[in-house]
Design a protein around this motif. Structure first.
Motif, PDB file in Angstrom:
ATOM      1  N   ASN A 188       0.819  -1.209   0.000  1.00  0.00           N
ATOM      2  CA  ASN A 188       0.000   0.000   0.000  1.00  0.00           C
ATOM      3  C   ASN A 188       0.859   1.269   0.000  1.00  0.00           C
ATOM      4  OD1 ASN A 188      -2.373  -1.677   0.405  1.00  0.00           O
ATOM      5  ND2 ASN A 188      -1.635  -1.905   2.491  1.00  0.00           N
ATOM      6  N   ALA A 189       2.179   1.076  -0.029  1.00  0.00           N
ATOM      7  CA  ALA A 189       3.135   2.200  -0.073  1.00  0.00           C
ATOM      8  C   ALA A 189       2.779   3.248   0.985  1.00  0.00           C
ATOM      9  CB  ALA A 189       3.194   2.811  -1.465  1.00  0.00           C
ATOM     10  N   VAL A 190       2.478   4.466   0.560  1.00  0.00           N
ATOM     11  CA  VAL A 190       2.041   5.482   1.520  1.00  0.00           C
ATOM     12  C   VAL A 190       0.580   5.838   1.252  1.00  0.00           C
ATOM     13  CG1 VAL A 190       4.260   6.477   2.167  1.00  0.00           C
ATOM     14  CG2 VAL A 190       3.170   7.163   0.020  1.00  0.00           C
ATOM     15  N   GLY A 191      -0.159   4.826   0.769  1.00  0.00           N
ATOM     16  CA  GLY A 191      -1.566   5.053   0.467  1.00  0.00           C
ATOM     17  C   GLY A 191      -2.454   4.107   1.252  1.00  0.00           C
ATOM     18  N   TYR A 192      -3.669   3.968   0.750  1.00  0.00           N
ATOM     19  CA  TYR A 192      -4.676   3.198   1.477  1.00  0.00           C
ATOM     20  C   TYR A 192      -5.166   1.995   0.695  1.00  0.00           C
ATOM     21  CZ  TYR A 192      -4.529   7.303   4.386  1.00  0.00           C
ATOM     22  OH  TYR A 192      -4.084   8.310   5.203  1.00  0.00           O
ATOM     23  N   LYS A 193      -4.481   1.654  -0.397  1.00  0.00           N
ATOM     24  CA  LYS A 193      -4.880   0.490  -1.187  1.00  0.00           C
ATOM     25  C   LYS A 193      -3.632  -0.150  -1.780  1.00  0.00           C
ATOM     26  CE  LYS A 193      -5.301   3.023  -5.461  1.00  0.00           C
ATOM     27  NZ  LYS A 193      -6.030   3.403  -6.628  1.00  0.00           N
ATOM     28  N   ASN A 194      -3.782  -1.345  -2.320  1.00  0.00           N
ATOM     29  CA  ASN A 194      -2.642  -2.003  -2.965  1.00  0.00           C
ATOM     30  C   ASN A 194      -2.330  -1.328  -4.291  1.00  0.00           C
ATOM     31  OD1 ASN A 194      -1.736  -5.317  -2.355  1.00  0.00           O
ATOM     32  ND2 ASN A 194      -2.851  -4.100  -0.878  1.00  0.00           N
ATOM     33  N   TYR A 195      -1.044  -1.210  -4.574  1.00  0.00           N
ATOM     34  CA  TYR A 195      -0.593  -0.630  -5.837  1.00  0.00           C
ATOM     35  C   TYR A 195       0.142  -1.700  -6.647  1.00  0.00           C
ATOM     36  CZ  TYR A 195      -1.592   3.950  -3.801  1.00  0.00           C
ATOM     37  OH  TYR A 195      -2.218   5.043  -3.249  1.00  0.00           O
ATOM     38  N   PRO A 196       0.251  -1.490  -7.969  1.00  0.00           N
ATOM     39  CA  PRO A 196       0.997  -2.443  -8.790  1.00  0.00           C
ATOM     40  C   PRO A 196       2.459  -2.563  -8.330  1.00  0.00           C
ATOM     41  CG  PRO A 196      -0.251  -0.923 -10.169  1.00  0.00           C
ATOM     42  CD  PRO A 196      -0.351  -0.414  -8.762  1.00  0.00           C
ATOM     43  N   ASP A 197       3.017  -3.748  -8.571  1.00  0.00           N
ATOM     44  CA  ASP A 197       4.381  -4.019  -8.097  1.00  0.00           C
ATOM     45  C   ASP A 197       5.390  -3.002  -8.612  1.00  0.00           C
ATOM     46  OD1 ASP A 197       3.224  -6.197  -6.975  1.00  0.00           O
ATOM     47  OD2 ASP A 197       4.152  -7.688  -8.292  1.00  0.00           O
ATOM     48  N   ASN A 198       5.261  -2.620  -9.894  1.00  0.00           N
ATOM     49  CA  ASN A 198       6.298  -1.719 -10.427  1.00  0.00           C
ATOM     50  C   ASN A 198       6.227  -0.337  -9.793  1.00  0.00           C
ATOM     51  OD1 ASN A 198       4.038  -0.800 -11.927  1.00  0.00           O
ATOM     52  ND2 ASN A 198       5.325  -0.262 -13.694  1.00  0.00           N
ATOM     53  N   LEU A 199       5.051   0.031  -9.304  1.00  0.00           N
ATOM     54  CA  LEU A 199       4.953   1.326  -8.617  1.00  0.00           C
ATOM     55  C   LEU A 199       5.629   1.253  -7.238  1.00  0.00           C
ATOM     56  CD1 LEU A 199       4.001   4.225  -8.392  1.00  0.00           C
ATOM     57  CD2 LEU A 199       1.701   3.411  -7.885  1.00  0.00           C
ATOM     58  N   ILE A 200       5.446   0.131  -6.567  1.00  0.00           N
ATOM     59  CA  ILE A 200       6.097  -0.044  -5.260  1.00  0.00           C
ATOM     60  C   ILE A 200       7.625   0.015  -5.432  1.00  0.00           C
ATOM     61  CG2 ILE A 200       6.457  -1.673  -3.334  1.00  0.00           C
ATOM     62  CD1 ILE A 200       3.657  -0.407  -3.399  1.00  0.00           C
ATOM     63  N   LYS A 201       8.101  -0.692  -6.456  1.00  0.00           N
ATOM     64  CA  LYS A 201       9.562  -0.720  -6.679  1.00  0.00           C
ATOM     65  C   LYS A 201      10.084   0.679  -6.987  1.00  0.00           C
ATOM     66  CE  LYS A 201       9.632  -5.322  -8.543  1.00  0.00           C
ATOM     67  NZ  LYS A 201       9.445  -6.014  -9.803  1.00  0.00           N
ATOM     68  N   GLU A 202       9.380   1.374  -7.861  1.00  0.00           N
ATOM     69  CA  GLU A 202       9.818   2.712  -8.250  1.00  0.00           C
ATOM     70  C   GLU A 202       9.746   3.677  -7.053  1.00  0.00           C
ATOM     71  OE1 GLU A 202      11.313   3.275 -10.931  1.00  0.00           O
ATOM     72  OE2 GLU A 202      11.375   5.476 -10.924  1.00  0.00           O
ATOM     73  N   PHE A 203       8.710   3.537  -6.277  1.00  0.00           N
ATOM     74  CA  PHE A 203       8.571   4.403  -5.096  1.00  0.00           C
ATOM     75  C   PHE A 203       9.751   4.194  -4.140  1.00  0.00           C
ATOM     76  CE2 PHE A 203       7.147   5.053  -0.707  1.00  0.00           C
ATOM     77  CZ  PHE A 203       6.848   6.401  -0.774  1.00  0.00           C
ATOM     78  N   LYS A 225       3.034 -11.974   2.204  1.00  0.00           N
ATOM     79  CA  LYS A 225       3.025 -11.778   0.748  1.00  0.00           C
ATOM     80  C   LYS A 225       2.898 -10.305   0.368  1.00  0.00           C
ATOM     81  CE  LYS A 225       1.099 -15.913  -1.507  1.00  0.00           C
ATOM     82  NZ  LYS A 225       2.172 -15.998  -2.480  1.00  0.00           N
ATOM     83  N   GLY A 226       2.199  -9.558   1.208  1.00  0.00           N
ATOM     84  CA  GLY A 226       2.003  -8.133   0.930  1.00  0.00           C
ATOM     85  C   GLY A 226       3.267  -7.308   1.146  1.00  0.00           C
ATOM     86  N   GLU A 518      -0.453  -9.099  -8.218  1.00  0.00           N
ATOM     87  CA  GLU A 518      -0.311  -9.991  -9.376  1.00  0.00           C
ATOM     88  C   GLU A 518      -1.343  -9.663 -10.454  1.00  0.00           C
ATOM     89  OE1 GLU A 518      -0.453 -14.109  -8.113  1.00  0.00           O
ATOM     90  OE2 GLU A 518       1.064 -13.688  -6.586  1.00  0.00           O
ATOM     91  N   LEU A 519      -2.441  -9.052 -10.040  1.00  0.00           N
ATOM     92  CA  LEU A 519      -3.521  -8.780 -10.990  1.00  0.00           C
ATOM     93  C   LEU A 519      -3.508  -7.350 -11.507  1.00  0.00           C
ATOM     94  CD1 LEU A 519      -6.461 -10.513  -9.112  1.00  0.00           C
ATOM     95  CD2 LEU A 519      -4.946 -11.484 -10.846  1.00  0.00           C
ATOM     96  N   LEU A 520      -2.902  -6.463 -10.737  1.00  0.00           N
ATOM     97  CA  LEU A 520      -2.972  -5.051 -11.130  1.00  0.00           C
ATOM     98  C   LEU A 520      -2.040  -4.793 -12.309  1.00  0.00           C
ATOM     99  CD1 LEU A 520      -2.846  -3.527  -7.525  1.00  0.00           C
ATOM    100  CD2 LEU A 520      -4.849  -3.669  -9.012  1.00  0.00           C
ATOM    101  N   GLU A 521      -2.557  -4.057 -13.293  1.00  0.00           N
ATOM    102  CA  GLU A 521      -1.751  -3.673 -14.462  1.00  0.00           C
ATOM    103  C   GLU A 521      -0.563  -2.828 -14.016  1.00  0.00           C
ATOM    104  OE1 GLU A 521      -1.914  -3.749 -17.962  1.00  0.00           O
ATOM    105  OE2 GLU A 521      -3.156  -5.508 -17.508  1.00  0.00           O
ATOM    106  N   PRO A 522       0.624  -3.088 -14.542  1.00  0.00           N
ATOM    107  CA  PRO A 522       1.755  -2.224 -14.179  1.00  0.00           C
ATOM    108  C   PRO A 522       1.467  -0.777 -14.583  1.00  0.00           C
ATOM    109  CG  PRO A 522       2.494  -4.080 -15.519  1.00  0.00           C
ATOM    110  CD  PRO A 522       0.998  -4.139 -15.488  1.00  0.00           C
ATOM    111  N   VAL A 523       2.002   0.142 -13.820  1.00  0.00           N
ATOM    112  CA  VAL A 523       1.842   1.558 -14.149  1.00  0.00           C
ATOM    113  C   VAL A 523       2.725   1.887 -15.341  1.00  0.00           C
ATOM    114  CG1 VAL A 523       2.339   3.899 -13.323  1.00  0.00           C
ATOM    115  CG2 VAL A 523       1.336   2.218 -11.778  1.00  0.00           C
TER     116      VAL A 523
END
Ligand code: PYR
Length: 631
Positions: A188-203, A225-226, A518-523
């Motif tokens: 969820n990074a610094v938000g309130y929902k799950n984000y795509p993996d590539n956004l987490i990595k970039e963040f 897993k999260g 796994e389901l979210l489209e990469p940003v």
């Protein structure tokens, strides 16, 4: 108006135009007169003076004394600290150094969790920036400063109208010697929902490059897993992955077996295997009682080989005792705040812990006089934010019943007020604990805690009880966050969701069984960059692209506000929150060495169209701005 002109026109963008374009579409060549910086700033000051600031009762600007900043010898240099150890010896070297320390190490949370928990995260960058250098020079022995993450990111844009990345870059310059720590909510990074993996990595990559050294990673349901993507991403940057278990329940209570010692030991072992450099114990509500702290820490020390960093909140008033017992149990690092920003929903006071450990071999190596002097500064600054105080005046042992995280208490209270439930706050707290039971006794920390809070507000507002929710579920429009939780978009809780309630809430929708990432489209960062370029009509930074990906609406609103008012982060906090008094004069340093002198001369009568003219002097020259009176 700027966005309607030629620069957005398709023909102009693809270059397929000739000069007849100018003759046939003259309206596209009308450019608005851009307001200068001074006028934009005066518009903000005029607006806040007349209309007030959201969340603050409208009143004349109070008189504040100037915050006390400790005076340092002008040639006092920075002493090397943990930042240099990480730079010279790498992550593993730093971990070894932590293990070699006999004294307990301290993380200071004044710049992040303390104000998140006491003042609804409203502390502005300018107020931290003024004390950053003295703090770094006076407290070089600290393990880290927690200064970013959690709610600071969202709140910076949404309410403070400032850029959280600037905060990070600004402090890094002023604090070159001590590690910077942030809180990241796993997927969820610094938000309130799950984000795509590539956004987490970039963040993570960008946060590390902007100055973060220690990433405290957690999952709001303790779902490993999260956290995997974030742990890997941090390891790849060469920084410190402090993977955390969130403490809930009570390991001393034999009737609450869901979260027992075995549960925590298994989690700790798994996180160590995942590559954690440090194990965080995140006691976000302050539920870890002193003897439980001793048992938990000593058993975990025997189970894993990495250092342990304990975080608690002092809501019950037992925080220092909990730390003292954790220190007996061998904890390596604990989170404290400066005394005047400590206690209650915040962290225990570092000043008090120092004295509590007098005569103890593990007493921290820290300059107590410096802590006291720095605390004076925070005592003064805290007054600016009085309207964001929760009103809690004394320790609340009822925390052991409602289990609400310290960082949530003041925020949920603001939310309750905003929906007209300020008078029913006691009911909201009680409902919070009933919702937790209804949800199957889940870990409650952002964002899962927010879902419990949303549901509690929803039920109190609509006068519903647990039975009503099930019986009338079909006709109830549950908050989106509740539906998403039960769909599995925040991950899976230990023991699964209560099935009957899940059916009621999902109304026939199928829940996820895999990791949402796994389901979210990469940003697609390039597309976002183009979108932003179009919207803002200027080049954007990588930081801005990430912010937009995380919080599209909030980021755009922030960008529009800065378009309107310029950079208002340069205003002092009393002016930012309360505006000015008639006849008052202030100085605003708009950039290093460039200061504007602003005087509020008079406020015109309201006009038929709801506007008023505000008369200022700017550097001695008369200036007027027209603002809308919202009253
Ligand atoms: C946060 O996620 O913001 C907490 O402080 C738990």
């Amino acid at each position: 108006p700027f966005l309607e002109n030629v620069v957005k026109h398709e023909l102009f963008l693809n270059g397929k135009y000739d000069t007849s374009f100018i003759d046939t579409t003259p309206e596209l060549f009308i450019f608005p007169v851009r307001k200068d910086r001074g006028t934009k700033m005066l518009s903000y000051i005029g607006t806040v003076t007349v209309n007030g600031f959201p969340g603050i009762e409208k009143k004349k600007r109070p008189v504040f004394s100037k915050p006390r900043i400790p005076s340092l010898p002008f040639d006092l240099a920075y002493k090397e600290g943990t930042k240099q150890i990480l730079e010279k010896q790498g992550a593993d070297g730093l971990v070894q150094w932590v293990k070699d320390q006999k004294q307990v190490l301290l993380t200071d949370t004044t710049f992040r969790d303390a104000h998140q928990s006491l003042l609804a995260t409203r502390m502005r960058t300018t107020d931290i920036a003024h004390i950053a250098e003295p703090t770094a020079k006076l407290l070089p022995e600290l393990f880290s400063f927690e200064m970013w993450g959690g709610a600071t990111f969202d709140v910076a844009y949404r309410f403070l109208k400032e850029d959280p990345w600037d905060r990070l870059l600004n402090f890094r310059e002023k604090i070159p010697n001590v590690l910077f720590q942030m809180l990241i909510r796993g997927a969820n990074a610094v938000g309130y929902k799950n984000y795509p993996d590539n956004l987490i990595k970039e963040f993570v990559t960008q946060s590390a490059s902007a100055g973060i050294d220690v990433f405290r990673i957690f999952d709001s349901l303790n779902w490993i897993k999260g956290m995997e993507v974030a742990i890997d991403a941090v390891r790849q940057t060469g920084k410190i992955a402090e993977a955390s278990i969130c403490y809930t329940g009570d390991i001393l209570d034999p009737t609450r077996t869901k979260y027992n010692l075995e549960y925590y030991k298994n989690l700790a072992k798994e996180l160590e295997n995942q590559g954690a450099h440090i194990l965080g114990i995140k006691d976000m509500a302050g539920l870890l009682k002193p003897e439980a702290a001793y048992r938990l820490v000593s058993e975990l020390k025997a189970t894993i080989d990495i250092p342990i960093h304990l975080h608690t909140h002092d809501t019950s008033g037992n925080g220092i005792y909990t730390y003292a017992r954790a220190i007996d149990g061998g904890v390596d690092i604990v989170d404290v705040a400066m005394s005047t920003m400590a206690g209650l929903t915040s962290q225990p006071s570092g000043n008090s812990l120092y004295y509590a450990l007098e005569g103890n071999q593990r007493k921290p190596d820290v300059n107590i006089d410096a802590l006291e002097k720095l605390s004076h500064y925070w005592e003064d600054v805290r007054k600016y934010y009085q309207d964001f105080e929760s009103g809690m005046m004394s320790p609340h042992s009822e925390i052991y019943q409602h289990e609400m995280p310290g960082g949530q208490y003041s925020n949920l209270q603001q939310q309750a007020k905003a929906v007209g439930l300020g008078e029913r706050w006691d009911e909201v707290k009680e409902m919070y604990s009933r919702v937790n039971q209804m949800f199957g006794d889940i870990v409650k920390v952002t964002p899962s805690s927010k879902v419990v809070g949303d549901m509690a507000l929803f039920m109190v507002q609509n006068d519903l009880n647990e039975e009503d929710v099930v019986l009338k579920g079909n006709s109830l429009d549950f908050p989106d966050s509740v539906v998403e939780l039960f769909e599995g978009y925040l991950g899976q809780p230990h023991g699964g969701f209560p099935e009957e309630l899940q059916k009621v809430i999902l109304k026939g929708k199928k829940p996820l069984e895999v990791r949402p990432g796994e389901l979210l489209e990469p940003v697609d960062f390039n597309t976002l960059q183009e979108e932003l370029y179009e919207e803002l009509g200027r080049q954007v930074t990588d930081f801005e692209i990430i912010s937009y990906a995380l919080y599209p609406k909030v980021f755009m609103e922030y960008a529009k506000t800065t378009e309107l008012y310029g950079d208002i982060s340069v205003l002092d906090t009393p002016t930012f929150l309360y505006g000015m008094r008639l006849g008052e004069e202030i100085e605003v340093e708009i950039e290093t060495g460039k200061t504007l002198i602003v005087k509020l001369v008079s406020i015109g009568q309201p006009q038929a169209d709801g506007t008023r003219v505000i008369y200022f002097e700017l550097n001695g020259q008369p200036r007027e701005v027209v603002i809308k009176d919202e009253s």
